[in-house]
Design a protein around this motif. Structure first.
Motif, mmCIF file in Angstrom:
data_model
loop_
_atom_site.group_PDB
_atom_site.id
_atom_site.type_symbol
_atom_site.label_atom_id
_atom_site.label_comp_id
_atom_site.label_asym_id
_atom_site.label_seq_id
_atom_site.Cartn_x
_atom_site.Cartn_y
_atom_site.Cartn_z
ATOM 1 N N ALA A 171 0.923 -1.242 0.168
ATOM 2 C CA ALA A 171 -0.347 0.366 0.429
ATOM 3 C C ALA A 171 0.989 1.478 0.362
ATOM 4 O O ALA A 171 0.499 2.470 -0.240
ATOM 5 C CB ALA A 171 -1.133 -0.532 1.472
ATOM 6 N N MET A 172 2.046 1.259 0.231
ATOM 7 C CA MET A 172 2.667 2.689 0.811
ATOM 8 C C MET A 172 3.875 2.839 -1.220
ATOM 9 O O MET A 172 3.449 4.037 -1.237
ATOM 10 C CB MET A 172 4.402 1.966 1.418
ATOM 11 N N TYR A 173 3.721 1.602 -1.345
ATOM 12 C CA TYR A 173 4.285 1.789 -3.189
ATOM 13 C C TYR A 173 2.857 1.926 -3.747
ATOM 14 O O TYR A 173 3.768 3.452 -4.809
ATOM 15 C CB TYR A 173 5.135 0.596 -3.268
ATOM 16 N N ILE A 220 4.019 8.576 4.661
ATOM 17 C CA ILE A 220 2.441 7.444 4.117
ATOM 18 C C ILE A 220 2.507 6.805 5.989
ATOM 19 O O ILE A 220 2.591 6.483 6.517
ATOM 20 C CB ILE A 220 2.428 6.814 3.219
ATOM 21 N N VAL A 221 0.335 6.951 5.826
ATOM 22 C CA VAL A 221 0.638 6.505 7.167
ATOM 23 C C VAL A 221 -0.270 5.335 6.524
ATOM 24 O O VAL A 221 -1.051 5.608 6.266
ATOM 25 C CB VAL A 221 -0.045 7.264 8.402
ATOM 26 N N LEU A 222 -0.338 3.577 7.315
ATOM 27 C CA LEU A 222 -1.182 2.946 7.342
ATOM 28 C C LEU A 222 -1.690 2.623 8.692
ATOM 29 O O LEU A 222 -1.037 2.898 10.020
ATOM 30 C CB LEU A 222 -0.495 1.397 7.013
ATOM 31 N N VAL A 270 -5.164 3.925 4.030
ATOM 32 C CA VAL A 270 -3.477 3.938 3.530
ATOM 33 C C VAL A 270 -3.936 5.853 4.059
ATOM 34 O O VAL A 270 -4.999 6.427 2.921
ATOM 35 C CB VAL A 270 -3.739 3.554 2.425
ATOM 36 N N PHE A 271 -3.040 6.793 4.103
ATOM 37 C CA PHE A 271 -2.737 7.890 4.221
ATOM 38 C C PHE A 271 -1.766 8.949 3.484
ATOM 39 O O PHE A 271 -0.973 8.479 4.355
ATOM 40 C CB PHE A 271 -3.280 8.591 5.487
ATOM 41 N N LEU A 272 -2.546 9.342 2.580
ATOM 42 C CA LEU A 272 -0.931 10.008 1.707
ATOM 43 C C LEU A 272 -1.045 10.980 1.974
ATOM 44 O O LEU A 272 -1.613 12.334 1.399
ATOM 45 C CB LEU A 272 -1.500 9.959 0.203
ATOM 46 N N ASP A 273 0.279 11.835 2.771
ATOM 47 C CA ASP A 273 0.384 13.397 2.832
ATOM 48 C C ASP A 273 -1.066 13.543 4.342
ATOM 49 O O ASP A 273 -1.612 14.843 3.779
ATOM 50 C CB ASP A 273 0.727 14.026 2.245
ATOM 51 N N GLY A 274 -1.568 12.810 4.583
ATOM 52 C CA GLY A 274 -2.531 13.639 6.164
ATOM 53 C C GLY A 274 -4.119 13.005 5.084
ATOM 54 O O GLY A 274 -5.194 13.425 5.733
ATOM 55 N N ARG A 275 -4.093 12.541 3.727
ATOM 56 C CA ARG A 275 -5.522 12.267 2.726
ATOM 57 C C ARG A 275 -5.346 11.108 2.174
ATOM 58 O O ARG A 275 -4.682 10.077 2.232
ATOM 59 C CB ARG A 275 -5.261 12.957 0.931
ATOM 60 N N GLU A 276 -7.091 10.845 2.644
ATOM 61 C CA GLU A 276 -6.873 8.935 2.600
ATOM 62 C C GLU A 276 -6.905 8.887 1.173
ATOM 63 O O GLU A 276 -8.133 9.167 0.539
ATOM 64 C CB GLU A 276 -8.671 8.819 3.462
ATOM 65 N N THR A 307 -7.382 5.403 0.422
ATOM 66 C CA THR A 307 -7.239 3.846 0.653
ATOM 67 C C THR A 307 -8.189 2.846 -0.664
ATOM 68 O O THR A 307 -7.652 1.901 -0.849
ATOM 69 C CB THR A 307 -8.254 3.178 1.930
ATOM 70 N N GLU A 308 -9.511 3.549 -1.115
ATOM 71 C CA GLU A 308 -9.138 3.195 -2.327
ATOM 72 C C GLU A 308 -8.840 3.691 -3.594
ATOM 73 O O GLU A 308 -9.021 2.853 -4.771
ATOM 74 C CB GLU A 308 -11.345 3.231 -2.618
ATOM 75 N N GLU A 309 -8.342 4.866 -3.859
ATOM 76 C CA GLU A 309 -7.554 4.903 -4.773
ATOM 77 C C GLU A 309 -6.521 4.380 -4.891
ATOM 78 O O GLU A 309 -6.154 4.801 -6.705
ATOM 79 C CB GLU A 309 -7.162 6.385 -5.004
ATOM 80 N N ILE A 310 -5.946 3.770 -4.701
ATOM 81 C CA ILE A 310 -4.377 3.363 -4.999
ATOM 82 C C ILE A 310 -4.355 1.732 -5.450
ATOM 83 O O ILE A 310 -4.289 0.937 -5.552
ATOM 84 C CB ILE A 310 -3.945 3.114 -3.581
ATOM 85 N N ARG A 311 -6.176 0.809 -5.683
ATOM 86 C CA ARG A 311 -6.691 -0.353 -6.022
ATOM 87 C C ARG A 311 -6.444 -0.094 -7.318
ATOM 88 O O ARG A 311 -6.549 -1.900 -8.140
ATOM 89 C CB ARG A 311 -7.841 -0.808 -5.259
ATOM 90 N N GLY A 312 -6.922 0.756 -7.602
ATOM 91 C CA GLY A 312 -6.802 0.703 -9.602
ATOM 92 C C GLY A 312 -5.118 -0.268 -9.864
ATOM 93 O O GLY A 312 -4.267 -0.206 -9.408
ATOM 94 N N ALA A 313 -5.380 -0.359 -11.313
ATOM 95 C CA ALA A 313 -4.742 -1.181 -11.918
ATOM 96 C C ALA A 313 -3.385 -0.319 -12.886
ATOM 97 O O ALA A 313 -2.032 -0.893 -12.420
ATOM 98 C CB ALA A 313 -5.241 -2.177 -13.635
ATOM 99 N N GLU A 314 -3.470 0.975 -12.310
ATOM 100 C CA GLU A 314 -2.469 1.737 -13.254
ATOM 101 C C GLU A 314 -2.204 1.915 -12.162
ATOM 102 O O GLU A 314 -0.909 2.699 -12.190
ATOM 103 C CB GLU A 314 -3.282 3.036 -13.744
ATOM 104 N N VAL A 315 -2.044 2.026 -11.078
ATOM 105 C CA VAL A 315 -1.289 2.921 -9.874
ATOM 106 C C VAL A 315 -0.890 1.500 -9.403
ATOM 107 O O VAL A 315 0.313 1.366 -8.990
ATOM 108 C CB VAL A 315 -2.211 3.109 -8.555
ATOM 109 N N ALA A 316 -1.673 -0.028 -9.569
ATOM 110 C CA ALA A 316 -0.832 -0.890 -9.160
ATOM 111 C C ALA A 316 0.740 -0.935 -10.237
ATOM 112 O O ALA A 316 1.715 -1.556 -9.874
ATOM 113 C CB ALA A 316 -0.990 -2.226 -9.314
#
Ligand code: CDP
Ligand code: CDP
Length: 237
Positions: A37-39, A68-70, A86-92, A94-103
């Protein structure tokens, strides 16, 4: 008194790491941490800022200025199959990082030594003290080489793709099984062949192929091994 272990679970995409690790952590009362999730979070930031995925210096600098905070998922998130918030610079995110493009972007920036250095030290800090189940690709080899229990979880590529495809179907994503199989194969190849911290079984990791095993059965086996080790480490001091 039983010792609180560090448990490392590594393996390729769709092998069941997150689902199984989350369940093992819940049973043992341990913290669950998803290093992937951090990557993914860092990859999302790189995509948003249009940083080129082959610009190693820029990506390393981005990693250094990113926070990044879990955190444990809420019951609603758990029900939707999400295991860590998953918080990225304070913004949640969690769902946004699950797509294939992000992977795909995550697996590209995961080949950069400087990026890994930053994330590995954050993972070590997050897991220090034990009582933790961390899953990823290099947990047993690099992040926690002295973990008391290491599992290398695997399953056939077809089974792993099938599992991922089913998740996409449930989320209403219109993607074919063949597309998922290709995405998974491409990422596996990059993860296994990269120079820094490739996906490889640590010598002292148990290889557990769960192609024909359910989630519950796999988790119970790992809990059994963990309890054996908790006892033996407790007795030897
Ligand atoms: O974290 P990783 O990519 O290794 O896999 P996962 O996200 O935990 O698992 C992918 C999917 O396979 C999930 O929907 C799990 O519920 C499912 N799964 C399964 O059906 N049987 C298993 N033995 C393990 C996972
Ligand atoms: O859930 P899935 O197994 O599909 O992937 P993930 O665990 O979320 O990881 C996404 C990508 O991050 C992987 O394909 C790896 O390239 C990278 N990663 C890594 O290099 N080292 C880790 N410890 C965890 C993830």
């Amino acid at each position: 008194m039983a010792t609180r272990l560090t448990i490392a679970i590594d393996g390729p995409a769709g092998s069941g790491k997150s689902t199984v690790a989350r369940r093992v952590a819940a049973t043992l009362g341990y913290i669950y941490l998803d290093s992937g999730a951090m990557y993914r979070a860092l990859a999302l930031k790189a995509l948003e800022r249009r940083v080129r995925l082959d610009d190693e210096a820029a990506l390393e600098a981005l990693a250094r200025e990113t926070h990044i905070v879990l955190k444990p998922a809420t019951p609603e998130q758990e029900a939707a199959g999400l295991k860590n918030r998953v918080f990225l610079d304070g913004r949640e995110v969690t769902e946004e990082i699950r797509g294939a493009e992000v992977a795909q972007a995550a697996s590209r920036l995961a080949t950069i030594a400087g990026v890994r250095e930053v994330l590995v030290s954050e993972q070590q800090r997050a897991g220090e003290g034990g009582g933790v189940v961390m899953e990823g690709r290099d947990i047993g080899t690099v992040v926690f080489p002295r973990a008391e229990l290491k599992i290398f979880l695997d399953a056939s590529p077809e089974t792993r793709a099938q599992r991922r495809w089913k998740e996409h179907q449930e989320n209403g994503d219109s993607v074919t099984l063949l597309e998922v199989l290709q995405e998974v194969r491409e990422r596996d190849k990059r993860d296994r062949e990269r120079k820094v911290s490739p996906l490889v079984r640590a010598k002292d990791a148990m290889l557990l192929d769960n192609t024909a095993m359910g989630i519950e059965e796999t988790a119970r086996l790992i809990v059994f091994l963990a309890r054996e080790r908790e006892d033996s480490h407790g007795h030897s001091g």
